[in-house]
Design a protein around this motif. Structure first.
Motif, PDB file in Angstrom:
ATOM      1  N   GLN A 111      97.030  23.143  -0.134  1.00  0.00           N
ATOM      2  CA  GLN A 111      97.518  24.163  -0.968  1.00  0.00           C
ATOM      3  C   GLN A 111      97.068  24.331  -2.408  1.00  0.00           C
ATOM      4  O   GLN A 111      96.604  25.187  -3.356  1.00  0.00           O
ATOM      5  CB  GLN A 111      98.981  24.662  -0.774  1.00  0.00           C
ATOM      6  CG  GLN A 111      99.399  25.660  -1.796  1.00  0.00           C
ATOM      7  CD  GLN A 111     100.997  25.866  -1.486  1.00  0.00           C
ATOM      8  OE1 GLN A 111     101.644  25.090  -1.138  1.00  0.00           O
ATOM      9  NE2 GLN A 111     101.470  27.048  -2.155  1.00  0.00           N
ATOM     10  N   LYS A 112      97.293  23.178  -2.951  1.00  0.00           N
ATOM     11  CA  LYS A 112      96.899  22.808  -4.443  1.00  0.00           C
ATOM     12  C   LYS A 112      95.434  22.954  -4.569  1.00  0.00           C
ATOM     13  O   LYS A 112      94.958  23.470  -5.614  1.00  0.00           O
ATOM     14  CB  LYS A 112      97.147  21.401  -4.898  1.00  0.00           C
ATOM     15  CG  LYS A 112      98.749  21.311  -5.127  1.00  0.00           C
ATOM     16  CD  LYS A 112      99.151  19.806  -5.406  1.00  0.00           C
ATOM     17  CE  LYS A 112     100.722  19.502  -5.802  1.00  0.00           C
ATOM     18  NZ  LYS A 112     100.612  18.135  -6.253  1.00  0.00           N
ATOM     19  N   VAL A 114      93.233  24.784  -2.701  1.00  0.00           N
ATOM     20  CA  VAL A 114      92.684  26.223  -2.576  1.00  0.00           C
ATOM     21  C   VAL A 114      93.425  26.999  -3.967  1.00  0.00           C
ATOM     22  O   VAL A 114      92.649  27.808  -4.451  1.00  0.00           O
ATOM     23  CB  VAL A 114      93.619  26.806  -1.366  1.00  0.00           C
ATOM     24  CG1 VAL A 114      93.283  28.399  -1.279  1.00  0.00           C
ATOM     25  CG2 VAL A 114      92.878  25.993   0.077  1.00  0.00           C
ATOM     26  N   ASP A 115      94.542  26.750  -4.310  1.00  0.00           N
ATOM     27  CA  ASP A 115      95.213  27.398  -5.400  1.00  0.00           C
ATOM     28  C   ASP A 115      94.359  27.184  -6.849  1.00  0.00           C
ATOM     29  O   ASP A 115      94.269  28.027  -7.684  1.00  0.00           O
ATOM     30  CB  ASP A 115      96.559  27.248  -5.667  1.00  0.00           C
ATOM     31  CG  ASP A 115      97.502  27.697  -4.552  1.00  0.00           C
ATOM     32  OD1 ASP A 115      96.903  28.632  -3.834  1.00  0.00           O
ATOM     33  OD2 ASP A 115      98.796  27.332  -4.463  1.00  0.00           O
ATOM     34  N   GLY A 116      93.936  25.955  -6.830  1.00  0.00           N
ATOM     35  CA  GLY A 116      93.409  25.299  -7.992  1.00  0.00           C
ATOM     36  C   GLY A 116      91.507  25.919  -8.062  1.00  0.00           C
ATOM     37  O   GLY A 116      90.995  25.221  -8.909  1.00  0.00           O
ATOM     38  N   GLY A 117      91.251  26.636  -7.118  1.00  0.00           N
ATOM     39  CA  GLY A 117      89.951  27.158  -7.058  1.00  0.00           C
ATOM     40  C   GLY A 117      88.868  26.217  -6.420  1.00  0.00           C
ATOM     41  O   GLY A 117      87.845  26.415  -6.593  1.00  0.00           O
ATOM     42  N   HIS A 118      89.234  25.479  -5.404  1.00  0.00           N
ATOM     43  CA  HIS A 118      88.364  24.526  -4.635  1.00  0.00           C
ATOM     44  C   HIS A 118      88.841  24.667  -3.270  1.00  0.00           C
ATOM     45  O   HIS A 118      89.184  23.655  -2.608  1.00  0.00           O
ATOM     46  CB  HIS A 118      89.043  22.990  -5.028  1.00  0.00           C
ATOM     47  CG  HIS A 118      88.702  22.533  -6.562  1.00  0.00           C
ATOM     48  ND1 HIS A 118      87.597  22.518  -7.154  1.00  0.00           N
ATOM     49  CD2 HIS A 118      89.685  22.706  -7.520  1.00  0.00           C
ATOM     50  CE1 HIS A 118      87.791  22.247  -8.462  1.00  0.00           C
ATOM     51  NE2 HIS A 118      88.954  22.252  -8.822  1.00  0.00           N
ATOM     52  N   PRO A 119      88.536  25.676  -2.667  1.00  0.00           N
ATOM     53  CA  PRO A 119      88.922  26.263  -1.400  1.00  0.00           C
ATOM     54  C   PRO A 119      87.910  25.176  -0.390  1.00  0.00           C
ATOM     55  O   PRO A 119      88.303  24.753   0.707  1.00  0.00           O
ATOM     56  CB  PRO A 119      88.402  27.608  -1.248  1.00  0.00           C
ATOM     57  CG  PRO A 119      87.478  27.859  -2.300  1.00  0.00           C
ATOM     58  CD  PRO A 119      87.916  26.967  -3.502  1.00  0.00           C
ATOM     59  N   GLY A 122      89.229  21.857  -0.054  1.00  0.00           N
ATOM     60  CA  GLY A 122      90.655  21.932   0.704  1.00  0.00           C
ATOM     61  C   GLY A 122      90.152  22.181   2.075  1.00  0.00           C
ATOM     62  O   GLY A 122      90.796  21.439   3.162  1.00  0.00           O
TER      63      GLY A 122
END
Length: 153
Positions: A111-112, A114-119, A122
């Motif tokens: 989740q961190k 994806v939310d941090g812009g690294h899908p 992730g």
């Protein structure tokens, strides 16, 4: 003709049953102690090898892979080789290894990322952990069985 002896026809008296919580208390206790030990080891590893923001969470990945491999070895040993005490499996398998491996942190890490812009990172982490953990438990169990079979006279 005499009347039958009713004392000899009665079923033997049963001892009083313990409340369920009393018989489960030792299991809960060993799971708690083992879980605390496993979680402490995992936390120490995460402090020693912290993930950088947006970086791949290597410590969590390897914690889960190593924990799953140990579970594979442990389950073969206690089911195929050693008649373990009834509290060994809850203590070590559920407690220590359950506390050491961390699929909740794995989910938070994804989740961190994806939310941090690294899908993509992730998603790679999502797949790598599942594949590596399942492979580790399977390989460890198979290798343990093979070593035990090889060592038999």
């Amino acid at each position: 003709m005499t009347a039958p002896d009713t004392e000899s026809l009665r079923a033997p008296a049963r001892p009083p049953r313990q409340p369920a919580w009393r018989s489960q208390a030792p299991i809960v206790a060993v799971v708690a102690v083992g879980g605390a030990a496993g979680a402490t080891a995992r936390y120490a590893l995460s402090l020693w090898w912290p993930a950088q923001p947006g970086g791949f969470p290597w410590a969590t990945l390897w914690t889960n892979v190593v924990g799953c491999a140990v579970i594979g070895v442990f389950m073969v040993v206690i089911t195929d080789v050693w008649a373990a005490h009834r509290l060994v499996r809850p203590f070590f398998g559920t407690g220590v290894l359950g506390g050491f491996t961390t699929f909740s942190t794995y989910a938070v890490d994804i989740q961190k990322l994806v939310d941090g812009g690294h899908p993509r990172t992730g998603l790679a982490y999502l797949a790598a952990t599942v594949i590596a953990a399942l492979t580790a438990v399977w390989l460890a169990a198979a290798a343990t069985r093979r070593v035990l079979k090889w060592r038999q006279p």
